[in-house]
Design a protein around this motif. Structure first.
Motif, mmCIF file in Angstrom:
data_model
loop_
_atom_site.group_PDB
_atom_site.id
_atom_site.type_symbol
_atom_site.label_atom_id
_atom_site.label_comp_id
_atom_site.label_asym_id
_atom_site.label_seq_id
_atom_site.Cartn_x
_atom_site.Cartn_y
_atom_site.Cartn_z
ATOM 1 N N ILE A 1 42.933 63.886 32.154
ATOM 2 C CA ILE A 1 43.661 62.620 32.035
ATOM 3 C C ILE A 1 44.857 62.823 31.114
ATOM 4 N N ARG A 2 46.049 62.597 31.654
ATOM 5 C CA ARG A 2 47.258 62.634 30.815
ATOM 6 C C ARG A 2 47.515 61.237 30.252
ATOM 7 N N GLN A 3 47.247 60.215 31.065
ATOM 8 C CA GLN A 3 47.360 58.842 30.571
ATOM 9 C C GLN A 3 46.374 57.963 31.313
ATOM 10 N N LYS A 4 45.718 57.115 30.559
ATOM 11 C CA LYS A 4 44.893 56.071 31.156
ATOM 12 C C LYS A 4 45.493 54.749 30.706
ATOM 13 N N ARG A 5 45.928 53.973 31.685
ATOM 14 C CA ARG A 5 46.515 52.654 31.421
ATOM 15 C C ARG A 5 45.526 51.611 31.905
ATOM 16 N N VAL A 6 45.178 50.683 31.019
ATOM 17 C CA VAL A 6 44.235 49.617 31.338
ATOM 18 C C VAL A 6 44.991 48.290 31.296
ATOM 19 N N ASP A 7 45.199 47.687 32.466
ATOM 20 C CA ASP A 7 45.881 46.401 32.564
ATOM 21 C C ASP A 7 44.837 45.304 32.740
ATOM 22 N N LEU A 8 44.652 44.481 31.716
ATOM 23 C CA LEU A 8 43.707 43.375 31.804
ATOM 24 C C LEU A 8 44.355 42.189 32.498
ATOM 25 N N VAL A 9 43.583 41.467 33.277
ATOM 26 C CA VAL A 9 44.080 40.261 33.939
ATOM 27 C C VAL A 9 44.580 39.278 32.891
ATOM 28 N N ASN A 10 43.845 39.148 31.789
ATOM 29 C CA ASN A 10 44.206 38.187 30.737
ATOM 30 C C ASN A 10 44.736 38.892 29.489
ATOM 31 N N CYS A 11 45.571 39.904 29.676
ATOM 32 C CA CYS A 11 46.068 40.706 28.554
ATOM 33 C C CYS A 11 46.800 39.875 27.500
ATOM 34 N N ASP A 12 47.383 38.763 27.915
ATOM 35 C CA ASP A 12 48.151 37.941 26.983
ATOM 36 C C ASP A 12 47.331 36.827 26.339
ATOM 37 N N ALA A 13 46.018 36.851 26.547
ATOM 38 C CA ALA A 13 45.131 35.860 25.933
ATOM 39 C C ALA A 13 44.711 36.326 24.543
ATOM 40 N N THR A 14 44.134 35.427 23.778
ATOM 41 C CA THR A 14 43.517 35.805 22.510
ATOM 42 C C THR A 14 42.199 36.489 22.842
ATOM 43 N N LEU A 15 42.102 37.760 22.525
ATOM 44 C CA LEU A 15 40.927 38.546 22.911
ATOM 45 C C LEU A 15 40.078 38.869 21.686
#
Length: 164
Positions: free
Chosen positions: A143-157
């Motif tokens: 793995i050179r890069q693992k990108r994790v895009d959350l559906v609610n990335c802009d929410a308070t997590l």
């Protein structure tokens, strides 16, 4: 050099998720290249992890520090330890992605997921997509890069303790 087929790429993605679910973080770290990054964007469609804020943008050294923290006896937020489970859709090979060049041993794989993290009575559910930029090193995928895009990335997590 012979390339990897779609089934081998998919199997790699499933195996990586299993290592995480089984909390085998040291083995998981071995899947990364020395120049790898684990990136979780803060906004949808984010294109730059350095000029824009991210939920996470960690190189291999920071990933190792996090793994050491998770194993530490004085890490009270992990007593008892968190657990996780990945439910993956069929990985899709992104042949149109500019980084996807099988003739150079470079592959891009995108996988939709549901991820559950639990500790004591609390359970959190996340959904999103993981995009792996994979390279061939010494005949093996890394793995050179693992990108994790959350559906609610802009929410308070809440504090994400483990790895998606």
């Amino acid at each position: 050099m012979s390339g990897f087929n779609d089934q081998q790429l998919s199997n790699f993605i499933y195996a990586e998720a299993r290592l995480l679910d089984e909390l085998r973080f040291e083995q998981w770290l071995e899947l990364f290249t020395a120049d790898a990054h684990y990136w979780m964007p803060l906004t949808h469609g984010q294109t730059d992890p350095l000029l824009q804020g991210s939920l996470m943008y960690e190189d291999l050294l920071l990933l190792k520090v996090r793994v050491e923290r998770l194993a530490g006896k004085r890490t009270y937020s992990q007593q008892p330890k968190s657990r996780c489970h990945h439910l993956l859709a069929r990985p899709e090979i992104e042949t149109a992605h500019p980084e996807h060049q099988p003739e150079k041993g470079q592959y891009v794989v995108r996988t939709a997921f549901h991820y559950v993290e639990t500790r004591l009575e609390q359970q959190w559910l996340y959904a999103g997509w993981a995009t792996h930029q994979l390279v061939t090193q010494d005949g093996a995928l890394r793995i050179r890069q693992k990108r994790v895009d959350l559906v609610n990335c802009d929410a308070t997590l809440p504090g994400i303790q483990l790895f998606m």
